[in-house]
Design a protein around this motif. Sequence first.
Motif, PDB file in Angstrom:
ATOM      1  N   UNK A  44       1.012  -0.651   0.131  1.00 47.39           N
ATOM      2  CA  UNK A  44       0.129  -0.218  -0.511  1.00 47.39           C
ATOM      3  C   UNK A  44       0.771   1.447  -0.040  1.00 47.39           C
ATOM      4  N   UNK A  45       0.423   2.329  -0.500  1.00 46.03           N
ATOM      5  CA  UNK A  45       1.316   3.376  -0.873  1.00 46.03           C
ATOM      6  C   UNK A  45       1.295   4.361   0.961  1.00 46.03           C
ATOM      7  N   UNK A  46       0.772   4.041   1.391  1.00 50.02           N
ATOM      8  CA  UNK A  46       0.114   4.338   2.685  1.00 50.02           C
ATOM      9  C   UNK A  46       0.071   3.493   3.745  1.00 50.02           C
ATOM     10  N   UNK A  47       0.143   4.037   5.554  1.00 54.85           N
ATOM     11  CA  UNK A  47      -0.195   2.629   6.182  1.00 54.85           C
ATOM     12  C   UNK A  47      -1.642   2.581   6.227  1.00 54.85           C
ATOM     13  N   UNK A  48      -2.421   1.768   6.710  1.00 51.91           N
ATOM     14  CA  UNK A  48      -3.621   0.624   6.330  1.00 51.91           C
ATOM     15  C   UNK A  48      -3.749   0.366   7.660  1.00 51.91           C
ATOM     16  N   UNK A  49      -4.737   0.627   8.280  1.00 55.74           N
ATOM     17  CA  UNK A  49      -5.183   0.515  10.244  1.00 55.74           C
ATOM     18  C   UNK A  49      -6.529  -0.274  10.007  1.00 55.74           C
ATOM     19  N   UNK A  50      -6.722  -2.115  10.654  1.00 55.67           N
ATOM     20  CA  UNK A  50      -8.156  -1.996  10.182  1.00 55.67           C
ATOM     21  C   UNK A  50      -8.618  -3.168  11.458  1.00 55.67           C
ATOM     22  N   UNK A  51     -10.293  -3.655  10.888  1.00 63.30           N
ATOM     23  CA  UNK A  51     -10.602  -4.579  12.264  1.00 63.30           C
ATOM     24  C   UNK A  51     -11.437  -4.858  11.568  1.00 63.30           C
ATOM     25  N   UNK A  52     -11.690  -6.462  11.985  1.00 61.45           N
ATOM     26  CA  UNK A  52     -12.277  -7.077  11.615  1.00 61.45           C
ATOM     27  C   UNK A  52     -13.896  -7.476  12.101  1.00 61.45           C
ATOM     28  N   UNK A  53     -14.739  -7.360  11.188  1.00 64.24           N
ATOM     29  CA  UNK A  53     -15.593  -7.089  12.010  1.00 64.24           C
ATOM     30  C   UNK A  53     -17.039  -8.851  11.667  1.00 64.24           C
ATOM     31  N   UNK A  54     -16.146  -9.588  10.683  1.00 64.65           N
ATOM     32  CA  UNK A  54     -17.123 -10.825  10.552  1.00 64.65           C
ATOM     33  C   UNK A  54     -16.196 -12.138  10.088  1.00 64.65           C
ATOM     34  N   UNK A  55     -16.042 -12.882  10.051  1.00 58.95           N
ATOM     35  CA  UNK A  55     -15.110 -13.879   9.474  1.00 58.95           C
ATOM     36  C   UNK A  55     -13.798 -14.331   9.889  1.00 58.95           C
ATOM     37  N   UNK A  56     -13.242 -14.523   8.778  1.00 54.15           N
ATOM     38  CA  UNK A  56     -11.336 -14.740   9.520  1.00 54.15           C
ATOM     39  C   UNK A  56     -10.393 -14.998   8.525  1.00 54.15           C
ATOM     40  N   UNK A  57      -9.179 -14.815   8.476  1.00 53.32           N
ATOM     41  CA  UNK A  57      -7.943 -13.974   7.435  1.00 53.32           C
ATOM     42  C   UNK A  57      -7.057 -15.309   7.797  1.00 53.32           C
ATOM     43  N   UNK A  58      -6.095 -15.533   7.339  1.00 49.45           N
ATOM     44  CA  UNK A  58      -4.603 -14.881   7.577  1.00 49.45           C
ATOM     45  C   UNK A  58      -3.712 -14.185   7.451  1.00 49.45           C
ATOM     46  N   UNK A  59      -3.143 -13.155   8.374  1.00 46.35           N
ATOM     47  CA  UNK A  59      -2.392 -12.524   7.322  1.00 46.35           C
ATOM     48  C   UNK A  59      -0.857 -12.506   7.388  1.00 46.35           C
TER      49      UNK A  59
END
Length: 114
Positions: A44-59
């Motif tokens: 990404x061209x800048x920082x990204x912050x996130x929060x998982x609402x539903x489901x799941x992911x391998x990060x």
Amino acid sequence: MPVPPAITRTVLMNQQLPAPRVIDHVEIRRITIAPGAHLGLHVHNGPVFGSIETGSAIYQIEGEPETLLTAGDVFHEPESARIARFDPEEDGVTFLAYFPVGPGETPSLTMLDS
């Protein structure tokens, strides 16, 4: 019996950025990735912050251990870091992504060859 507080505040992440950055707005996106989809290596061209609402992911940031993110978890993708994985599990994933954006910038994702 004690009365519970009407408002509670919990810090979920306090992420130091590597350098000061001029921010004039924050773009917030709700992103859904279907089960079986694989985003692939990207930056990404800048920082990204996130929060998982539903489901799941391998990060996974390239060269670091994989992390399973589930509902309620927060994450940070550093600017220009090579994100090796953000792959939904069998239930897919929906998350909020926060993009701190500088004047004249548009958040972008660049796919890379692995």
